[in-house]
Write a protein that holds these residues in place. Structure first.
Motif, short mmCIF file in Angstrom:
data_model
loop_
_atom_site.label_atom_id
_atom_site.label_comp_id
_atom_site.label_asym_id
_atom_site.label_seq_id
_atom_site.Cartn_x
_atom_site.Cartn_y
_atom_site.Cartn_z
N SER A 78 0.83 -1.21 0.00
CA SER A 78 0.00 0.00 0.00
C SER A 78 0.86 1.26 0.00
O SER A 78 0.64 2.19 -0.79
CB SER A 78 -0.92 -0.01 1.22
OG SER A 78 -1.62 1.20 1.33
N ALA A 79 1.87 1.31 0.85
CA ALA A 79 2.72 2.49 0.93
C ALA A 79 3.52 2.69 -0.35
O ALA A 79 3.68 3.82 -0.84
CB ALA A 79 3.67 2.37 2.13
N ALA A 80 4.04 1.60 -0.92
CA ALA A 80 4.85 1.71 -2.13
C ALA A 80 4.01 2.18 -3.32
O ALA A 80 4.46 3.01 -4.12
CB ALA A 80 5.50 0.37 -2.44
N GLY A 86 2.09 9.16 -6.40
CA GLY A 86 2.19 10.56 -5.98
C GLY A 86 1.31 10.94 -4.81
O GLY A 86 1.26 12.11 -4.43
N VAL A 87 0.63 9.95 -4.22
CA VAL A 87 -0.26 10.25 -3.09
C VAL A 87 0.55 10.74 -1.89
O VAL A 87 0.17 11.72 -1.23
CB VAL A 87 -1.08 9.00 -2.71
CG1 VAL A 87 -1.91 9.27 -1.46
CG2 VAL A 87 -1.98 8.58 -3.87
N LEU A 88 1.68 10.10 -1.62
CA LEU A 88 2.49 10.51 -0.47
C LEU A 88 3.07 11.90 -0.67
O LEU A 88 3.19 12.67 0.28
CB LEU A 88 3.62 9.49 -0.24
CG LEU A 88 3.21 8.07 0.13
CD1 LEU A 88 4.43 7.24 0.49
CD2 LEU A 88 2.22 8.06 1.28
N ARG A 89 3.43 12.22 -1.91
CA ARG A 89 3.97 13.56 -2.17
C ARG A 89 2.92 14.64 -1.88
O ARG A 89 3.23 15.68 -1.30
CB ARG A 89 4.41 13.66 -3.64
CG ARG A 89 5.06 15.01 -3.98
CD ARG A 89 5.55 15.08 -5.41
NE ARG A 89 4.42 15.04 -6.35
CZ ARG A 89 4.14 14.04 -7.15
NH1 ARG A 89 4.89 12.94 -7.11
NH2 ARG A 89 3.11 14.07 -7.97
N ARG A 90 1.68 14.36 -2.25
CA ARG A 90 0.61 15.32 -1.96
C ARG A 90 0.37 15.44 -0.46
O ARG A 90 0.10 16.53 0.05
CB ARG A 90 -0.67 14.92 -2.70
CG ARG A 90 -0.56 15.06 -4.21
CD ARG A 90 -1.91 14.97 -4.89
NE ARG A 90 -2.45 13.62 -4.86
CZ ARG A 90 -2.20 12.70 -5.78
NH1 ARG A 90 -1.39 12.99 -6.79
NH2 ARG A 90 -2.75 11.50 -5.70
N ALA A 242 13.34 5.56 9.40
CA ALA A 242 13.69 6.96 9.67
C ALA A 242 14.79 7.46 8.73
O ALA A 242 14.81 8.64 8.35
CB ALA A 242 14.12 7.12 11.11
N ARG A 243 15.69 6.57 8.31
CA ARG A 243 16.83 6.97 7.47
C ARG A 243 16.55 6.83 5.97
O ARG A 243 17.20 7.51 5.17
CB ARG A 243 18.06 6.15 7.82
CG ARG A 243 18.62 6.42 9.21
CD ARG A 243 19.87 5.61 9.46
NE ARG A 243 20.93 5.96 8.55
CZ ARG A 243 21.82 6.94 8.73
NH1 ARG A 243 21.75 7.67 9.84
NH2 ARG A 243 22.75 7.19 7.85
N THR A 244 15.60 5.96 5.60
CA THR A 244 15.46 5.66 4.18
C THR A 244 14.12 6.04 3.56
O THR A 244 14.03 6.10 2.33
CB THR A 244 15.69 4.16 3.93
OG1 THR A 244 14.66 3.40 4.60
CG2 THR A 244 17.05 3.72 4.45
N PHE A 245 13.10 6.27 4.38
CA PHE A 245 11.77 6.49 3.79
C PHE A 245 11.73 7.78 3.00
O PHE A 245 12.22 8.83 3.43
CB PHE A 245 10.69 6.52 4.87
CG PHE A 245 9.30 6.54 4.31
CD1 PHE A 245 8.69 5.38 3.91
CD2 PHE A 245 8.62 7.74 4.18
CE1 PHE A 245 7.41 5.40 3.39
CE2 PHE A 245 7.34 7.78 3.65
CZ PHE A 245 6.73 6.60 3.24
N ARG A 246 11.11 7.71 1.81
CA ARG A 246 10.97 8.86 0.92
C ARG A 246 9.51 9.06 0.58
O ARG A 246 8.77 8.09 0.38
CB ARG A 246 11.79 8.65 -0.37
CG ARG A 246 13.26 8.39 -0.14
CD ARG A 246 13.99 8.13 -1.44
NE ARG A 246 13.40 7.01 -2.18
CZ ARG A 246 13.63 5.73 -1.89
NH1 ARG A 246 14.43 5.40 -0.89
NH2 ARG A 246 13.05 4.77 -2.61
#
Length: 248
Positions: A78-80, A86-90, A242-246
């Protein structure tokens, strides 16, 4: 707080709109229990000490399986996909605090996991009269710990792997051997020694052991290895996220 609750409700509705995720979270465990219960029954088996049957052992193991399925497939897929679309960017461009989104994105599948485990438990207790000797609050705490560990691992996959398609493939490649060799689907009691050796290093094995122990009333002091492994996995997975999520 109102925004948090509304977003959680939206996340839960979106989760239920995915047929595969909804089926494997809510119905797969009870379905497996009914099928195997009809085939094998729940007669006491000497393999389990003489007082317990196959289904007595299967219910907490299937709980662990549900957590593994949600954590390694539903959550990261789901997250990927949302990241690629582009949902996460919004979301990142709104005034909404990123932590609020993460919490709702974890809370919704956790609530669905609890619902699936509740359905499994009801079928086990009502239909097959499985034995439960533990404390419900302790069992719930174990479910929460296991969910934290596997959800963190799932999110870590999203952070480490840029492609949604690759997340789908790797999540499933990791999940199925875990379910087979951990005792979640096939009892370890019937496995050869080589598999037992491998199973000691699998996180799902420790979750199965934890939930079985809590289901039958084993004290937390006797389950410290399982707690340490799952807590460590949750911490390491969270640090990786915390270090890799974009967001895109």
């Amino acid at each position: 707080m109102v925004g948090f609750l509304k977003l959680t409700l939206v996340q839960a509705k979106l989760y239920l709109r995915e047929p595969m995720a909804a089926f494997f979270t809510l119905l797969f465990g009870p379905f497996m229990l009914i099928i195997l219960g009809a085939i094998f029954g729940n007669e006491p088996d000497p393999m389990y000490g003489g007082d317990l049957g196959y289904l007595d052992m299967a219910v907490p193991a299937y709980m662990a399986m549900i957590i593994g399925i949600v954590g390694l497939t539903a959550v990261p897929i789901s997250a990927a996909i949302r990241r690629e679309e582009g949902v996460l960017r919004r979301f990142s461009a709104t005034p909404l605090h990123p932590l609020t989104y993460f919490l709702t994105d974890v809370l919704a599948p956790f609530l669905m996991t609890l619902l699936g485990i509740l359905l499994l438990t009801v079928v086990g207790l009502v239909v097959f009269k499985v034995q439960f000797e533990g404390n419900p609050l302790s069992l719930l705490t174990g479910i929460f710990l296991g969910s934290c560990a596997f959800f963190a691992l799932g999110y870590a996959l999203v952070g480490l792997i840029p492609s949604a398609r690759a997340v789908v493939v790797i999540g499933n490649v990791v999940l199925y051997p875990l379910m087979i060799f951990s005792g979640a689907m096939v009892p370890l009691e019937v496995m050869p020694d080589m598999v037992l050796t491998i199973s000691r290093y699998l996180p799902l094995t420790h979750l199965v052991a934890l939930l079985r122990g809590l289901w039958f009333g084993t004290g937390w002091g006797d389950l410290l290895t399982e707690v340490a492994v799952l807590a460590g996995l949750a911490i390491v997975g969270t640090l990786i996220v915390a270090r890799t999520f974009r967001w895109e």
